[in-house]
Design an enzyme around this catalytic site. Structure first.
Site, short mmCIF file in Angstrom:
data_model
loop_
_atom_site.label_atom_id
_atom_site.label_comp_id
_atom_site.label_asym_id
_atom_site.label_seq_id
_atom_site.Cartn_x
_atom_site.Cartn_y
_atom_site.Cartn_z
N CYS A 72 -12.65 30.10 15.28
CA CYS A 72 -12.69 29.35 16.55
C CYS A 72 -13.64 28.15 16.43
O CYS A 72 -14.74 28.26 15.90
CB CYS A 72 -13.13 30.28 17.67
SG CYS A 72 -13.11 29.48 19.28
N CYS B 207 -20.07 29.36 20.83
CA CYS B 207 -20.63 30.43 21.66
C CYS B 207 -21.57 31.29 20.79
O CYS B 207 -21.10 31.93 19.84
CB CYS B 207 -19.51 31.28 22.25
SG CYS B 207 -18.18 30.29 22.97
N CYS C 25 -20.77 34.92 19.67
CA CYS C 25 -19.42 35.30 19.25
C CYS C 25 -19.21 35.35 17.73
O CYS C 25 -19.38 34.35 17.02
CB CYS C 25 -18.40 34.37 19.87
SG CYS C 25 -16.71 34.97 19.57
N CYS D 122 -4.72 43.85 27.36
CA CYS D 122 -5.29 42.49 27.37
C CYS D 122 -5.28 41.90 25.96
O CYS D 122 -5.82 42.49 25.03
CB CYS D 122 -6.72 42.56 27.90
SG CYS D 122 -7.51 40.95 27.93
N CYS E 91 -2.54 41.20 30.56
CA CYS E 91 -3.65 40.26 30.75
C CYS E 91 -3.81 39.46 29.45
O CYS E 91 -3.48 39.95 28.38
CB CYS E 91 -4.93 41.07 31.02
SG CYS E 91 -6.43 40.08 31.10
N CYS F 16 -9.88 37.61 36.29
CA CYS F 16 -10.84 38.52 35.67
C CYS F 16 -11.97 37.64 35.13
O CYS F 16 -11.74 36.85 34.21
CB CYS F 16 -10.17 39.29 34.55
SG CYS F 16 -11.32 40.27 33.56
N ARG G 10 -15.98 46.16 35.61
CA ARG G 10 -15.69 46.79 34.31
C ARG G 10 -16.94 46.95 33.45
O ARG G 10 -17.62 45.96 33.13
CB ARG G 10 -14.62 45.97 33.57
CG ARG G 10 -14.14 46.63 32.29
CD ARG G 10 -12.87 45.98 31.72
NE ARG G 10 -11.85 45.91 32.74
CZ ARG G 10 -11.31 44.77 33.20
NH1 ARG G 10 -11.69 43.62 32.70
NH2 ARG G 10 -10.41 44.80 34.15
N1 SAM Z 1 -11.70 32.41 23.28
C1 SAM Z 1 -11.52 32.80 24.61
C2 SAM Z 1 -12.71 32.53 25.49
O1 SAM Z 1 -13.81 32.42 24.99
O2 SAM Z 1 -12.52 32.47 26.71
C3 SAM Z 1 -11.13 34.26 24.74
C4 SAM Z 1 -11.75 35.30 23.82
S1 SAM Z 1 -13.52 35.50 23.97
C5 SAM Z 1 -13.90 36.48 22.58
C6 SAM Z 1 -13.65 36.58 25.41
C7 SAM Z 1 -15.00 37.01 25.87
O3 SAM Z 1 -15.53 38.00 24.99
C8 SAM Z 1 -16.11 35.99 25.93
O4 SAM Z 1 -16.05 35.18 27.06
C9 SAM Z 1 -17.34 36.88 25.99
O5 SAM Z 1 -17.67 37.15 27.33
C10 SAM Z 1 -16.88 38.16 25.29
N2 SAM Z 1 -17.65 38.37 24.03
C11 SAM Z 1 -17.45 37.75 22.85
N3 SAM Z 1 -18.33 38.16 21.93
C12 SAM Z 1 -19.13 39.08 22.54
C13 SAM Z 1 -20.25 39.86 22.10
N4 SAM Z 1 -20.73 39.77 20.87
N5 SAM Z 1 -20.80 40.70 22.99
C14 SAM Z 1 -20.32 40.80 24.25
N6 SAM Z 1 -19.27 40.09 24.71
C15 SAM Z 1 -18.69 39.24 23.87
C1 DTB Z 2 -14.65 40.87 28.28
O1 DTB Z 2 -15.35 40.56 29.26
N1 DTB Z 2 -15.06 41.59 27.25
C2 DTB Z 2 -14.03 41.72 26.26
C3 DTB Z 2 -12.83 41.02 26.94
N2 DTB Z 2 -13.38 40.51 28.13
C4 DTB Z 2 -12.05 40.00 26.21
C5 DTB Z 2 -14.41 41.21 24.92
C6 DTB Z 2 -15.62 41.88 24.34
C7 DTB Z 2 -15.78 41.40 22.95
C8 DTB Z 2 -16.90 42.06 22.23
C9 DTB Z 2 -17.08 41.55 20.85
C10 DTB Z 2 -15.91 41.75 19.94
O2 DTB Z 2 -15.35 42.87 19.85
O3 DTB Z 2 -15.54 40.78 19.25
FE1 SF4 Z 3 -14.19 31.03 20.53
FE2 SF4 Z 3 -15.59 33.27 20.66
FE3 SF4 Z 3 -16.28 31.22 22.17
FE4 SF4 Z 3 -13.96 32.56 22.71
S1 SF4 Z 3 -16.05 33.36 22.86
S2 SF4 Z 3 -14.28 30.32 22.67
S3 SF4 Z 3 -13.38 33.12 20.60
S4 SF4 Z 3 -16.33 31.27 19.92
#
Ligand code: SAM
Ligand code: DTB
Ligand code: SF4
Length: 327
Positions: free
Chosen positions: A53, A57, A60, A97, A129, A189, A261
Protein backbone atom coordinates in the site's frame (compact mmCIF):
# COMPACT_ATOMS: atom_id res chain seq x y z
CA UNK A 1 -34.22 7.46 24.82
CA UNK A 2 -33.76 9.59 21.72
CA UNK A 3 -30.54 9.14 19.73
CA UNK A 4 -28.47 12.31 20.04
CA UNK A 5 -25.95 13.73 17.63
CA UNK A 6 -25.43 16.99 19.50
CA UNK A 7 -23.12 15.62 22.21
CA UNK A 8 -20.63 18.18 23.51
CA UNK A 9 -17.01 17.32 24.25
CA UNK A 10 -17.67 18.24 27.89
CA UNK A 11 -20.54 15.75 28.17
CA UNK A 12 -18.49 12.96 26.59
CA UNK A 13 -15.53 13.81 28.84
CA UNK A 14 -17.73 13.50 31.90
CA UNK A 15 -19.04 10.10 30.80
CA UNK A 16 -15.56 8.87 29.80
CA UNK A 17 -13.90 9.92 33.08
CA UNK A 18 -16.35 8.27 35.47
CA UNK A 19 -14.96 5.71 37.91
CA UNK A 20 -14.58 2.57 35.79
CA UNK A 21 -17.25 0.51 37.61
CA UNK A 22 -19.79 3.33 37.29
CA UNK A 23 -18.97 3.60 33.60
CA UNK A 24 -19.40 -0.15 33.04
CA UNK A 25 -22.71 -0.03 34.90
CA UNK A 26 -23.96 2.86 32.76
CA UNK A 27 -22.76 1.19 29.55
CA UNK A 28 -24.48 -2.07 30.55
CA UNK A 29 -27.71 -0.22 31.40
CA UNK A 30 -27.84 1.73 28.13
CA UNK A 31 -27.04 -1.47 26.25
CA UNK A 32 -30.00 -3.27 27.83
CA UNK A 33 -32.38 -0.40 27.05
CA UNK A 34 -31.55 -0.54 23.35
CA UNK A 35 -30.29 -4.01 22.47
CA UNK A 36 -30.51 -7.66 23.44
CA UNK A 37 -27.28 -8.04 25.50
CA UNK A 38 -27.08 -11.78 24.79
CA UNK A 39 -26.66 -11.17 21.05
CA UNK A 40 -23.22 -10.70 19.55
CA UNK A 41 -22.65 -10.14 15.85
CA UNK A 42 -20.03 -12.46 14.38
CA UNK A 43 -18.11 -11.05 11.40
CA UNK A 44 -15.34 -12.58 9.32
CA UNK A 45 -12.57 -10.61 7.64
CA UNK A 46 -10.70 -11.53 4.49
CA UNK A 47 -7.79 -9.64 3.00
CA UNK A 48 -8.60 -9.73 -0.73
CA UNK A 49 -5.53 -7.68 -1.70
CA UNK A 50 -2.61 -7.65 0.68
CA UNK A 51 0.37 -5.35 1.21
CA UNK A 52 2.19 -2.94 -1.08
CA UNK A 53 0.00 0.00 0.00
CA UNK A 54 1.32 3.49 -0.88
CA UNK A 55 -0.03 5.08 2.34
CA UNK A 56 2.10 5.69 5.45
CA UNK A 57 -0.33 4.69 8.26
CA UNK A 58 2.18 4.12 11.09
CA UNK A 59 0.27 1.19 12.55
CA UNK A 60 -0.14 -0.77 9.35
CA UNK A 61 1.89 -3.82 8.36
CA UNK A 62 0.61 -3.47 4.77
CA UNK A 63 2.25 -0.11 4.00
CA UNK A 64 4.88 -0.74 1.32
CA UNK A 65 7.38 1.65 2.93
CA UNK A 66 7.76 -0.39 6.15
CA UNK A 67 9.71 -3.61 6.21
CA UNK A 68 7.33 -6.14 7.69
CA UNK A 69 6.82 -9.86 7.12
CA UNK A 70 3.65 -9.28 5.10
CA UNK A 71 3.84 -10.79 1.60
CA UNK A 72 2.30 -8.78 -1.20
CA UNK A 73 -0.66 -10.60 -2.76
CA UNK A 74 -2.55 -9.27 -5.77
CA UNK A 75 -6.35 -9.22 -5.79
CA UNK A 76 -7.72 -12.70 -5.10
CA UNK A 77 -9.95 -14.53 -7.57
CA UNK A 78 -13.70 -14.21 -7.21
CA UNK A 79 -14.27 -17.97 -6.76
CA UNK A 80 -11.66 -18.22 -4.02
CA UNK A 81 -13.31 -15.37 -2.13
CA UNK A 82 -16.78 -16.89 -2.45
CA UNK A 83 -15.43 -20.17 -1.05
CA UNK A 84 -14.00 -18.32 1.95
CA UNK A 85 -17.37 -16.62 2.50
CA UNK A 86 -19.08 -20.04 2.45
CA UNK A 87 -16.71 -21.32 5.13
CA UNK A 88 -17.31 -18.19 7.21
CA UNK A 89 -21.07 -18.69 6.94
CA UNK A 90 -20.73 -22.36 7.90
CA UNK A 91 -18.79 -21.24 10.98
CA UNK A 92 -21.64 -18.95 12.07
CA UNK A 93 -20.61 -15.57 10.65
CA UNK A 94 -23.37 -13.32 9.35
CA UNK A 95 -21.16 -10.54 8.02
CA UNK A 96 -18.28 -10.98 5.60
CA UNK A 97 -15.86 -8.08 5.27
CA UNK A 98 -13.36 -7.86 2.42
CA UNK A 99 -10.33 -5.63 2.92
CA UNK A 100 -7.93 -4.28 0.31
CA UNK A 101 -4.61 -2.51 0.92
CA UNK A 102 -5.54 0.36 -1.37
CA UNK A 103 -5.28 4.09 -0.81
CA UNK A 104 -8.48 4.49 -2.83
CA UNK A 105 -10.65 2.61 -5.28
CA UNK A 106 -9.76 3.06 -8.95
CA UNK A 107 -12.24 2.48 -11.76
CA UNK A 108 -10.45 -0.47 -13.29
CA UNK A 109 -10.69 -4.25 -13.75
CA UNK A 110 -9.88 -4.87 -10.09
CA UNK A 111 -12.89 -2.82 -9.05
CA UNK A 112 -15.05 -4.81 -11.49
CA UNK A 113 -13.80 -7.96 -9.78
CA UNK A 114 -14.68 -6.59 -6.34
CA UNK A 115 -18.17 -5.82 -7.65
CA UNK A 116 -18.48 -9.50 -8.65
CA UNK A 117 -17.34 -10.55 -5.16
CA UNK A 118 -19.94 -8.28 -3.57
CA UNK A 119 -22.68 -9.74 -5.78
CA UNK A 120 -21.59 -13.29 -4.93
CA UNK A 121 -21.50 -12.80 -1.15
CA UNK A 122 -24.76 -10.87 -1.16
CA UNK A 123 -26.44 -13.78 -2.94
CA UNK A 124 -25.44 -16.00 0.01
CA UNK A 125 -27.67 -14.09 2.39
CA UNK A 126 -24.76 -12.64 4.32
CA UNK A 127 -24.21 -8.98 5.13
CA UNK A 128 -21.43 -8.03 2.77
CA UNK A 129 -18.95 -5.35 3.82
CA UNK A 130 -15.87 -3.86 2.15
CA UNK A 131 -12.97 -1.73 3.28
CA UNK A 132 -11.11 -0.51 0.21
CA UNK A 133 -9.87 2.98 1.13
CA UNK A 134 -11.27 6.20 -0.27
CA UNK A 135 -14.41 6.07 -2.43
CA UNK A 136 -16.11 8.59 -4.71
CA UNK A 137 -19.87 9.07 -4.70
CA UNK A 138 -20.18 7.12 -7.98
CA UNK A 139 -18.10 4.21 -6.72
CA UNK A 140 -20.20 4.04 -3.56
CA UNK A 141 -23.36 3.90 -5.68
CA UNK A 142 -21.89 1.12 -7.84
CA UNK A 143 -21.10 -0.92 -4.73
CA UNK A 144 -24.57 -0.32 -3.36
CA UNK A 145 -26.14 -1.47 -6.65
CA UNK A 146 -24.06 -4.65 -6.47
CA UNK A 147 -25.59 -5.36 -3.05
CA UNK A 148 -22.97 -3.94 -0.66
CA UNK A 149 -24.49 -3.74 2.81
CA UNK A 150 -21.78 -1.95 4.81
CA UNK A 151 -18.53 -0.05 4.23
CA UNK A 152 -15.73 0.16 6.80
CA UNK A 153 -13.66 3.32 6.86
CA UNK A 154 -12.10 4.18 10.21
CA UNK A 155 -11.32 7.65 11.52
CA UNK A 156 -8.62 5.83 13.49
CA UNK A 157 -7.85 8.69 15.92
CA UNK A 158 -8.64 12.35 16.63
CA UNK A 159 -8.19 15.00 13.98
CA UNK A 160 -5.32 16.51 16.05
CA UNK A 161 -3.44 13.25 16.43
CA UNK A 162 -4.09 12.16 12.84
CA UNK A 163 -1.01 13.81 11.33
CA UNK A 164 1.23 12.04 13.84
CA UNK A 165 -0.06 8.72 12.47
CA UNK A 166 -0.72 9.32 8.76
CA UNK A 167 0.61 12.06 6.49
CA UNK A 168 -0.46 10.78 3.08
CA UNK A 169 -4.12 11.80 3.46
CA UNK A 170 -6.19 14.12 5.63
CA UNK A 171 -8.97 13.71 8.16
CA UNK A 172 -11.28 15.52 5.77
CA UNK A 173 -10.55 12.89 3.07
CA UNK A 174 -11.79 10.31 5.57
CA UNK A 175 -14.93 12.29 6.38
CA UNK A 176 -15.66 12.83 2.66
CA UNK A 177 -15.64 9.08 2.03
CA UNK A 178 -17.94 8.50 4.98
CA UNK A 179 -20.30 11.08 3.47
CA UNK A 180 -20.23 9.33 0.09
CA UNK A 181 -20.98 6.00 1.74
CA UNK A 182 -23.85 7.44 3.77
CA UNK A 183 -25.35 9.17 0.76
CA UNK A 184 -25.32 5.92 -1.21
CA UNK A 185 -27.46 4.41 1.57
CA UNK A 186 -24.76 1.98 2.63
CA UNK A 187 -24.49 1.11 6.32
CA UNK A 188 -21.53 2.99 7.83
CA UNK A 189 -18.84 1.19 9.84
CA UNK A 190 -16.32 3.59 11.39
CA UNK A 191 -14.24 3.59 14.52
CA UNK A 192 -10.61 3.69 15.50
CA UNK A 193 -7.52 2.31 17.17
CA UNK A 194 -6.26 2.97 20.68
CA UNK A 195 -2.71 2.50 21.88
CA UNK A 196 -1.02 4.71 19.27
CA UNK A 197 0.40 7.25 21.75
CA UNK A 198 -2.79 9.33 21.83
CA UNK A 199 -4.13 11.04 24.97
CA UNK A 200 -7.54 10.50 26.56
CA UNK A 201 -8.54 13.84 25.01
CA UNK A 202 -7.77 12.39 21.57
CA UNK A 203 -9.92 9.35 22.31
CA UNK A 204 -12.77 11.58 23.47
CA UNK A 205 -12.31 13.81 20.43
CA UNK A 206 -12.65 10.83 18.07
CA UNK A 207 -15.78 9.60 19.86
CA UNK A 208 -17.15 13.15 19.61
CA UNK A 209 -16.59 13.25 15.85
CA UNK A 210 -18.28 9.86 15.36
CA UNK A 211 -21.26 10.64 17.58
CA UNK A 212 -21.91 14.05 16.01
CA UNK A 213 -21.97 12.85 12.40
CA UNK A 214 -25.39 13.61 10.85
CA UNK A 215 -26.26 9.99 11.64
CA UNK A 216 -24.33 7.64 13.96
CA UNK A 217 -22.34 4.90 12.22
CA UNK A 218 -24.29 1.63 12.41
CA UNK A 219 -21.03 -0.07 13.49
CA UNK A 220 -18.16 1.31 15.56
CA UNK A 221 -15.06 -0.90 15.67
CA UNK A 222 -12.80 -0.34 18.66
CA UNK A 223 -9.37 -1.74 17.84
CA UNK A 224 -6.43 -2.07 20.21
CA UNK A 225 -3.23 -1.54 18.26
CA UNK A 226 -1.65 -4.79 17.13
CA UNK A 227 2.01 -3.72 17.14
CA UNK A 228 3.76 -5.22 14.14
CA UNK A 229 7.56 -5.47 13.78
CA UNK A 230 8.82 -3.10 11.10
CA UNK A 231 6.08 -0.47 11.57
CA UNK A 232 6.83 2.80 13.41
CA UNK A 233 4.45 1.75 16.22
CA UNK A 234 6.05 -1.67 16.71
CA UNK A 235 7.19 -0.89 20.26
CA UNK A 236 3.99 0.58 21.65
CA UNK A 237 3.00 -0.94 25.01
CA UNK A 238 0.00 -3.26 25.25
CA UNK A 239 -3.34 -1.48 25.67
CA UNK A 240 -4.84 -2.07 29.10
CA UNK A 241 -8.22 -3.79 29.25
CA UNK A 242 -9.53 -0.84 31.28
CA UNK A 243 -8.75 1.49 28.37
CA UNK A 244 -10.67 -0.80 25.99
CA UNK A 245 -13.61 -0.98 28.39
CA UNK A 246 -13.64 2.81 28.79
CA UNK A 247 -13.80 3.32 25.02
CA UNK A 248 -16.44 0.64 24.52
CA UNK A 249 -18.72 1.84 27.33
CA UNK A 250 -18.48 5.48 26.24
CA UNK A 251 -19.22 4.56 22.62
CA UNK A 252 -22.20 2.48 23.79
CA UNK A 253 -23.62 5.31 25.93
CA UNK A 254 -23.37 8.04 23.29
CA UNK A 255 -24.27 5.81 20.28
CA UNK A 256 -26.73 3.41 21.95
CA UNK A 257 -27.93 1.57 18.87
CA UNK A 258 -24.59 1.11 17.08
CA UNK A 259 -22.92 -2.28 16.90
CA UNK A 260 -19.82 -1.66 19.02
CA UNK A 261 -17.18 -4.07 17.80
CA UNK A 262 -14.45 -5.47 20.03
CA UNK A 263 -12.03 -5.68 17.11
CA UNK A 264 -8.25 -6.03 16.78
CA UNK A 265 -6.34 -6.85 19.94
CA UNK A 266 -8.90 -9.39 21.19
CA UNK A 267 -6.36 -12.15 20.66
CA UNK A 268 -4.37 -10.79 23.61
CA UNK A 269 -7.40 -10.73 25.94
CA UNK A 270 -8.60 -13.46 28.30
CA UNK A 271 -12.24 -14.60 28.29
CA UNK A 272 -12.74 -12.66 31.53
CA UNK A 273 -11.42 -9.47 29.93
CA UNK A 274 -13.63 -9.95 26.88
CA UNK A 275 -16.60 -10.55 29.19
CA UNK A 276 -16.02 -7.10 30.72
CA UNK A 277 -16.12 -5.60 27.22
CA UNK A 278 -19.43 -7.35 26.43
CA UNK A 279 -20.82 -6.19 29.78
CA UNK A 280 -19.77 -2.62 29.01
CA UNK A 281 -21.67 -2.74 25.72
CA UNK A 282 -19.63 -4.45 23.00
CA UNK A 283 -21.88 -6.57 20.79
CA UNK A 284 -19.80 -7.56 17.81
CA UNK A 285 -16.52 -9.39 17.12
CA UNK A 286 -14.34 -10.56 14.28
CA UNK A 287 -14.14 -14.34 14.26
CA UNK A 288 -11.82 -16.56 12.25
CA UNK A 289 -8.18 -17.47 12.69
CA UNK A 290 -6.91 -14.30 11.03
CA UNK A 291 -7.86 -10.64 10.88
CA UNK A 292 -6.29 -9.19 7.72
CA UNK A 293 -2.64 -10.13 8.22
CA UNK A 294 -2.37 -10.89 11.95
CA UNK A 295 -3.65 -13.83 14.01
CA UNK A 296 -7.06 -13.75 15.66
CA UNK A 297 -8.66 -15.85 18.39
CA UNK A 298 -9.06 -19.59 17.89
CA UNK A 299 -12.50 -20.40 16.42
CA UNK A 300 -13.20 -23.20 18.91
CA UNK A 301 -12.14 -21.03 21.84
CA UNK A 302 -14.64 -18.38 20.67
CA UNK A 303 -17.41 -20.99 20.45
CA UNK A 304 -16.61 -22.08 23.99
CA UNK A 305 -16.62 -18.45 25.17
CA UNK A 306 -20.10 -17.94 23.67
CA UNK A 307 -21.31 -20.96 25.64
CA UNK A 308 -19.66 -19.87 28.88
CA UNK A 309 -21.09 -16.36 28.64
CA UNK A 310 -24.48 -17.47 27.24
CA UNK A 311 -24.02 -15.35 24.16
CA UNK A 312 -25.70 -16.11 20.84
CA UNK A 313 -24.72 -14.96 17.35
CA UNK A 314 -26.93 -12.16 16.03
CA UNK A 315 -28.97 -12.95 12.90
CA UNK A 316 -27.98 -11.20 9.66
CA UNK A 317 -29.80 -8.09 8.40
CA UNK A 318 -31.37 -7.59 11.81
CA UNK A 319 -31.06 -3.84 11.79
CA UNK A 320 -31.89 -3.57 8.10
CA UNK A 321 -35.57 -2.67 8.37
CA UNK A 322 -34.91 -0.06 11.04
CA UNK A 323 -31.97 1.34 9.11
CA UNK A 324 -34.06 1.68 5.96
CA UNK A 325 -36.74 3.40 7.99
CA UNK A 326 -34.25 5.92 9.35
CA UNK A 327 -32.72 6.85 6.01
N1 SAM B 1 -6.77 0.41 3.12
C1 SAM B 1 -8.05 0.66 3.62
C2 SAM B 1 -8.09 1.77 4.65
O1 SAM B 1 -7.08 2.04 5.26
O2 SAM B 1 -9.17 2.32 4.86
C3 SAM B 1 -8.71 -0.57 4.19
C4 SAM B 1 -7.88 -1.58 4.96
S1 SAM B 1 -7.13 -0.98 6.47
C5 SAM B 1 -6.02 -2.26 6.88
C6 SAM B 1 -8.50 -1.09 7.64
C7 SAM B 1 -8.27 -0.68 9.06
O3 SAM B 1 -7.52 -1.67 9.74
C8 SAM B 1 -7.50 0.59 9.34
O4 SAM B 1 -8.27 1.74 9.19
C9 SAM B 1 -7.12 0.40 10.79
O5 SAM B 1 -8.12 0.95 11.63
C10 SAM B 1 -7.10 -1.12 10.96
N2 SAM B 1 -5.72 -1.59 11.26
C11 SAM B 1 -4.70 -1.74 10.38
N3 SAM B 1 -3.59 -2.16 11.00
C12 SAM B 1 -3.89 -2.28 12.31
C13 SAM B 1 -3.14 -2.67 13.47
N4 SAM B 1 -1.86 -2.99 13.40
N5 SAM B 1 -3.78 -2.69 14.65
C14 SAM B 1 -5.09 -2.36 14.74
N6 SAM B 1 -5.84 -1.98 13.68
C15 SAM B 1 -5.25 -1.94 12.49
C1 DTB C 1 -11.36 -2.71 11.74
O1 DTB C 1 -11.73 -1.72 12.41
N1 DTB C 1 -10.47 -3.60 12.14
C2 DTB C 1 -10.23 -4.58 11.12
C3 DTB C 1 -11.24 -4.17 10.02
N2 DTB C 1 -11.81 -2.98 10.53
C4 DTB C 1 -10.81 -4.02 8.62
C5 DTB C 1 -8.81 -4.67 10.70
C6 DTB C 1 -7.86 -5.00 11.81
C7 DTB C 1 -6.53 -5.22 11.22
C8 DTB C 1 -5.51 -5.65 12.22
C9 DTB C 1 -4.17 -5.84 11.63
C10 DTB C 1 -4.08 -6.88 10.57
O2 DTB C 1 -4.56 -8.02 10.76
O3 DTB C 1 -3.47 -6.60 9.52
FE1 SF4 D 1 -2.89 1.16 3.35
FE2 SF4 D 1 -2.81 0.00 5.73
FE3 SF4 D 1 -3.20 2.61 5.56
FE4 SF4 D 1 -5.16 0.91 4.74
S1 SF4 D 1 -4.39 1.17 6.82
S2 SF4 D 1 -4.42 2.77 3.70
S3 SF4 D 1 -3.87 -0.76 3.95
S4 SF4 D 1 -1.33 1.52 4.92
Amino acid sequence: MQLRNDWTKEEITEIFNQPILELIYQGASVHREHNDPSEVQVCTLLSIKTGGCPEDCSYCPQAARYHTDVKVQKLLDVDFVIDKAKTAKANGSTRFCMGAAWREVRDNKDFDKVIEMVKGVNAMDMEVCCTLGMLTEEQAKKLKDAGLYAYNHNLDTSEDHYEEIITTRTYDDRLDTLKNVREANISVCSGGIIGMGETNEDRIEMLHTLSTLPKHPESVPVNALVPVAGTPLADQPKVSVWDMVRMIATARIIMPKAMVRLSAGRVRMSVEEQALCFLAGANSIFAGDELLTTPNNDVDADKEMFQTLNLKPRASFKGAAAEKYLV
